[in-house]
Enzyme design. Structure first.
Site, PDB file in Angstrom:
ATOM      1  N   ASN A 181      38.820  12.649  21.815  1.00 35.71           N
ATOM      2  CA  ASN A 181      37.994  13.408  21.823  1.00 35.71           C
ATOM      3  C   ASN A 181      38.949  15.033  21.571  1.00 35.71           C
ATOM      4  O   ASN A 181      40.144  14.789  21.802  1.00 35.71           O
ATOM      5  CB  ASN A 181      37.205  13.718  22.833  1.00 35.71           C
ATOM      6  CG  ASN A 181      37.747  13.456  24.265  1.00 35.71           C
ATOM      7  OD1 ASN A 181      38.250  14.676  24.300  1.00 35.71           O
ATOM      8  ND2 ASN A 181      37.648  12.874  25.008  1.00 35.71           N
ATOM      9  N   LYS A 196      26.428  11.760  40.631  1.00 38.96           N
ATOM     10  CA  LYS A 196      27.665  11.210  41.028  1.00 38.96           C
ATOM     11  C   LYS A 196      28.080  11.679  42.378  1.00 38.96           C
ATOM     12  O   LYS A 196      29.188  11.494  42.618  1.00 38.96           O
ATOM     13  CB  LYS A 196      28.491  11.907  39.838  1.00 38.96           C
ATOM     14  CG  LYS A 196      28.297  11.588  38.393  1.00 38.96           C
ATOM     15  CD  LYS A 196      29.450  11.835  37.482  1.00 38.96           C
ATOM     16  CE  LYS A 196      29.094  11.870  36.067  1.00 38.96           C
ATOM     17  NZ  LYS A 196      30.036  11.233  35.066  1.00 38.96           N
ATOM     18  N   ASP A 226      34.063   7.706  27.280  1.00 43.84           N
ATOM     19  CA  ASP A 226      33.068   6.899  27.904  1.00 43.84           C
ATOM     20  C   ASP A 226      33.355   5.320  27.733  1.00 43.84           C
ATOM     21  O   ASP A 226      33.067   4.442  28.682  1.00 43.84           O
ATOM     22  CB  ASP A 226      31.584   7.166  27.653  1.00 43.84           C
ATOM     23  CG  ASP A 226      31.144   8.485  28.250  1.00 43.84           C
ATOM     24  OD1 ASP A 226      31.428   8.781  29.310  1.00 43.84           O
ATOM     25  OD2 ASP A 226      30.469   9.258  27.393  1.00 43.84           O
ATOM     26  N   PRO A 232      35.397   3.059  33.650  1.00 48.27           N
ATOM     27  CA  PRO A 232      34.974   3.432  34.713  1.00 48.27           C
ATOM     28  C   PRO A 232      34.723   4.882  34.935  1.00 48.27           C
ATOM     29  O   PRO A 232      35.255   5.887  34.128  1.00 48.27           O
ATOM     30  CB  PRO A 232      36.230   3.210  35.626  1.00 48.27           C
ATOM     31  CG  PRO A 232      37.182   3.060  34.865  1.00 48.27           C
ATOM     32  CD  PRO A 232      36.922   2.665  33.344  1.00 48.27           C
ATOM     33  N   ASP A 233      33.727   5.079  35.586  1.00 49.32           N
ATOM     34  CA  ASP A 233      33.379   6.865  35.910  1.00 49.32           C
ATOM     35  C   ASP A 233      34.351   6.960  37.070  1.00 49.32           C
ATOM     36  O   ASP A 233      34.087   6.800  38.334  1.00 49.32           O
ATOM     37  CB  ASP A 233      31.902   6.903  36.323  1.00 49.32           C
ATOM     38  CG  ASP A 233      31.409   8.513  36.167  1.00 49.32           C
ATOM     39  OD1 ASP A 233      32.326   9.381  36.949  1.00 49.32           O
ATOM     40  OD2 ASP A 233      30.502   8.646  35.758  1.00 49.32           O
ATOM     41  N   ILE A 234      35.347   7.999  36.730  1.00 50.90           N
ATOM     42  CA  ILE A 234      36.344   8.225  37.606  1.00 50.90           C
ATOM     43  C   ILE A 234      36.088   9.035  38.814  1.00 50.90           C
ATOM     44  O   ILE A 234      36.250   8.756  40.205  1.00 50.90           O
ATOM     45  CB  ILE A 234      37.641   8.934  36.879  1.00 50.90           C
ATOM     46  CG1 ILE A 234      38.089   8.045  35.828  1.00 50.90           C
ATOM     47  CG2 ILE A 234      38.799   9.214  37.950  1.00 50.90           C
ATOM     48  CD1 ILE A 234      38.965   8.424  34.817  1.00 50.90           C
ATOM     49  N   PHE A 254      32.553  18.495  36.174  1.00 52.28           N
ATOM     50  CA  PHE A 254      32.326  19.525  35.031  1.00 52.28           C
ATOM     51  C   PHE A 254      31.186  18.844  34.155  1.00 52.28           C
ATOM     52  O   PHE A 254      31.291  17.592  34.151  1.00 52.28           O
ATOM     53  CB  PHE A 254      33.605  19.665  34.251  1.00 52.28           C
ATOM     54  CG  PHE A 254      34.333  20.792  34.566  1.00 52.28           C
ATOM     55  CD1 PHE A 254      35.280  20.445  35.663  1.00 52.28           C
ATOM     56  CD2 PHE A 254      34.393  21.985  34.103  1.00 52.28           C
ATOM     57  CE1 PHE A 254      35.929  21.502  36.463  1.00 52.28           C
ATOM     58  CE2 PHE A 254      35.302  23.036  34.552  1.00 52.28           C
ATOM     59  CZ  PHE A 254      36.150  22.844  35.612  1.00 52.28           C
TER      60      PHE A 254
HETATM   61  O1  C5P Z   1      28.955  12.132  32.593  1.00 49.72           O
HETATM   62  P1  C5P Z   1      29.831  13.170  31.923  1.00 49.72           P
HETATM   63  O2  C5P Z   1      30.989  12.837  31.108  1.00 49.72           O
HETATM   64  O3  C5P Z   1      28.965  14.267  31.559  1.00 49.72           O
HETATM   65  O4  C5P Z   1      30.409  13.922  33.352  1.00 49.72           O
HETATM   66  C1  C5P Z   1      31.497  14.706  33.411  1.00 49.72           C
HETATM   67  C2  C5P Z   1      32.212  14.745  34.490  1.00 49.72           C
HETATM   68  O5  C5P Z   1      32.467  13.614  34.999  1.00 49.72           O
HETATM   69  C3  C5P Z   1      33.356  15.445  34.360  1.00 49.72           C
HETATM   70  O6  C5P Z   1      33.794  16.033  35.924  1.00 49.72           O
HETATM   71  C4  C5P Z   1      34.460  14.229  34.046  1.00 49.72           C
HETATM   72  O7  C5P Z   1      35.769  14.710  34.192  1.00 49.72           O
HETATM   73  C5  C5P Z   1      33.679  13.205  34.820  1.00 49.72           C
HETATM   74  N1  C5P Z   1      34.104  11.738  34.176  1.00 49.72           N
HETATM   75  C6  C5P Z   1      34.651  10.962  34.675  1.00 49.72           C
HETATM   76  N2  C5P Z   1      35.082   9.637  34.257  1.00 49.72           N
HETATM   77  C7  C5P Z   1      34.213   9.400  33.306  1.00 49.72           C
HETATM   78  C8  C5P Z   1      33.385  10.185  32.582  1.00 49.72           C
HETATM   79  C9  C5P Z   1      33.158  11.503  33.080  1.00 49.72           C
HETATM   80  O8  C5P Z   1      35.526  11.323  35.902  1.00 49.72           O
HETATM   81  N3  C5P Z   1      34.507   7.916  32.734  1.00 49.72           N
END
Ligand code: C5P
Length: 425
Positions: A215, A350, A284, A312-314, A332
Site C-alpha cells: 500500500n 480492538k 489485511d 493477523p491483527d497485530i 491509528f
Molecule cells: O482495522 P484497521 O486496519 O483500520 O486498524 C488500524 C489500526 O490497526 C492501526 O493501528 C494498524 O497499525 C493496526 N493494524 C494491525 N494489524 C492489522 C491491521 C491493522 O496492527 N492486521
C-alpha cells in the site's frame, strides 16, 4: 511529571486577534507547573487587557520599556535573564519582521535581543500575510537565528479566510513546548526509563519471487513518533516495513517485510514495553500460497484469480496480552467518513487504550503528506464515553509530539490507578 514544572516562561503577546487565546495559554502553562510572566505590546492591549493576564499569572504584566516604576522592580535586562523560555504567542507578521531585523523598539523586541533563553514563537496572521514572500523570508531568518516556530495551523480564520495562519491551540503549544523541553533534557526527559515499541510503514505480501501486494504508507508518521519518543528520553524500538526513511537518532530499527514477520516481532517486543503504538498500514490479506517460481502469463486465460487469506491483527493481539505483560496500546484509524464513530468502534473492538483518527479524504493529509490533523480518543475506565482531543493541522513532527504528550498522560493515569505501582504506607 510535567516537563514544564519549574520552568520560567516569559510569555510575549503581540497584536493579533489570537491574543484572546493567550489568556488560556497562560493558565495552561501555570497548570503545567511553570512560572509565567507576561509582556504585552501596545497593540496587544487592544485585544486583551493586562489585568486579565495579571489575574491569571499572579504577576504584574509588563507593557512598556520606559516604565520607571516597573524598571525599579525587575529591570528589563533582569527579566531577560530570568526567563528559561521566551514564548511569543501570538507572533504577528509585524513582530516577526521586527525580530527578524533585530529591532529593539519596544519591550518585547528588546527582551528578545537581550535574552539567552530558548526562544519559541507561535505565528498568527491572515493567510495571505503568512504566505507573503516577506513573511516567509522572515520566518526562515528567525528559524536560522534559533527561534523555534510552532505552526501556524491551517483552517478557518477570524477574518473569514481559510488557509494557513491560525495560531496553534494553547494545548498544542504547551504540548510542543513540553516535548522540546524534554528533548533538551534528553535522558532526563519525561519519557526517560520508558520503553516504547512502534510499528510503521506498509507491509509487503509476496505473490511470487518478484511480485507483492502493498500500500501507499510512507512511514512518515511512525518515524516522526519514534523520533519524538527518543527526544523525550524513551528507549524506542521501531518495527518498520519497507520505507525509504532514515532511522531517527537513538532509535533501534527492526526491519520486516510481511505482516506475519511484523506480528512476530511485535509480540516479542511488546511484552517488555511500557507502550505500543501501531502506526503501520498492515496489509489485511496475504496470498494463500506464495508461488515458488515467477507466475507466468497464460495465453489461454483472460484473468488470474488470486486466493488471499487474512493476516493477523497485530495491534489486537498486543492488546489481548495478559495484564502483566500488556503495554499501553495506541492505534491509528485512517477513515474517509464518520471519523469519530468508526474510530470509537475500533477503540472498543480492538481493546485499545487510545486511538489516533484522521480523515484521509482531506487533501494534503494522511498517506505520504507532511501534515496531518487528528482526533485523539482514549478509554476512560470511570466513564462511558472516551476522552477526546481534536488537533489542528500540524506537521507530522508536531502531531507526534502531541500524541506522545497524551500517551505519557495516559501512562501516568494508568500508573496512578494501578495498585501494584503505588507506595504502601
Ligand atoms: O482495522 P484497521 O486496519 O483500520 O486498524 C488500524 C489500526 O490497526 C492501526 O493501528 C494498524 O497499525 C493496526 N493494524 C494491525 N494489524 C492489522 C491491521 C491493522 O496492527 N492486521
Amino acid at each position: 511529571m510535567s516537563p514544564l514544572l519549574g520552568q520560567r516562561i516569559l510569555l510575549g503577546i503581540s497584536a493579533g486577534i489570537a491574543a484572546y487565546k493567550s489568556a488560556h495559554l497562560a493558565r495552561l502553562l501555570k497548570k503545567a507547573g511553570a512560572e509565567v510572566r507576561v509582556v504585552m505590546t501596545d497593540g496587544a492591549q487592544a485585544f486583551i487587557t493586562p489585568l486579565t493576564l495579571q489575574a491569571l499569572t499572579g504577576e504584574a504584566v509588563r507593557t512598556s520599556l520606559l516604565d520607571p516604576e516597573a524598571e525599579a522592580g525587575m529591570g528589563h535586562i533582569e527579566l531577560a535573564r530570568w526567563a528559561d523560555t521566551l514564548l511569543v504567542a501570538p507572533a504577528t507578521a509585524d513582530l516577526m519582521a521586527r525580530l527578524a531585523h533585530g529591532h529593539a523598539d519596544d519591550l518585547l523586541t528588546t527582551l528578545s535581543l537581550a535574552s539567552d533563553a530558548r526562544r519559541v514563537m507561535a505565528p498568527a496572521m491572515n493567510q495571505a500575510m503568512w504566505r507573503h514572500a516577506a513573511t516567509q523570508r522572515n520566518a526562515e531568518r528567525l528559524a536560522g537565528d534559533g527561534w523555534q516556530l510552532l505552526g501556524p495551523a491551517a483552517g478557518d480564520q477570524a477574518c473569514g479566510d481559510v488557509g494557513p495562519g491560525r495560531m496553534l491551540e494553547p494545548e498544542e503549544i504547551v504540548a510542543a513546548l513540553g516535548a522540546s523541553q524534554g528533548a533538551d533534557a534528553s535522558a532526563s526527559g519525561p519519557a526517560a526509563g520508558l520503553t516504547i515499541t512502534l510499528t510503521a510503514g506498509p507491509t509487503r505480501e509476496p505473490l511470487d519471487p518478484v511480485r507483492y501486494l502493498t500500500n501507499h504508507s510512507s512511514g512518515k508518521m511512525g518515524y516522526a513518533l519514534a523520533a519524538s519518543a527518543a527526544r523525550l528520553g524513551a528507549q524506542v524500538r521501531l518495527i518498520s516495513g519497507p520505507v525509504s526513511l532514515a532511522t531517527p537518532p537513538g532509535v533501534e530499527r527492526i526491519e520486516v517485510e510481511t505482516a506475519e514477520q511484523m506480528h512476530a516481532a511485535a509480540l516479542r517486543l511488546a511484552v517488555d514495553s511500557d507502550a505500543f503504538i501501531g502506526c503501520a498500514a498492515v496489509a489485511d490479506y496475504r496470498a494463500a500460497r506464495v508461488a515458488e517460481h515467477k507466475l507466468k502469463k497464460r495465453d489461454d486465460a483472460e484473468g488470474l484469480t488470486l486466493e488471499l487469506v487474512k493476516n493477523p491483527d497485530i495491534i489486537a493481539a498486543v492488546a489481548a496480552l495478559p495484564a502483566a505483560e500488556r503495554p499501553l496500546v495506541v492505534g491509528f484509524a485512517a477513515e474517509t467518513q464518520n471519523l469519530a464513530r468508526y474510530a470509537q468502534d475500533k477503540l472498543t473492538r480492538k481493546h485499545l487504550d487510545m486511538i489516533v483518527a484522521n480523515d484521509v479524504s482531506q487533501a494534503g493529509q494522511g498517506f505520504g503528506a507532511d501534515h496531518n490533523a487528528a482526533l485523539l480518543l482514549w478509554r476512560r475506565p470511570d466513564a462511558t464515553t472516551p476522552g477526546r482531543h481534536q488537533t489542528a493541522t500540524l506537521t507530522k513532527a508536531e502531531l507526534a509530539d502531541t500524541i506522545l504528550h497524551h500517551l505519557l498522560e495516559r501512562l501516568s493515569a494508568r500508573q496512578a490507578s494501578d495498585p501494584h505501582t503505588q507506595d504502601t504506607p
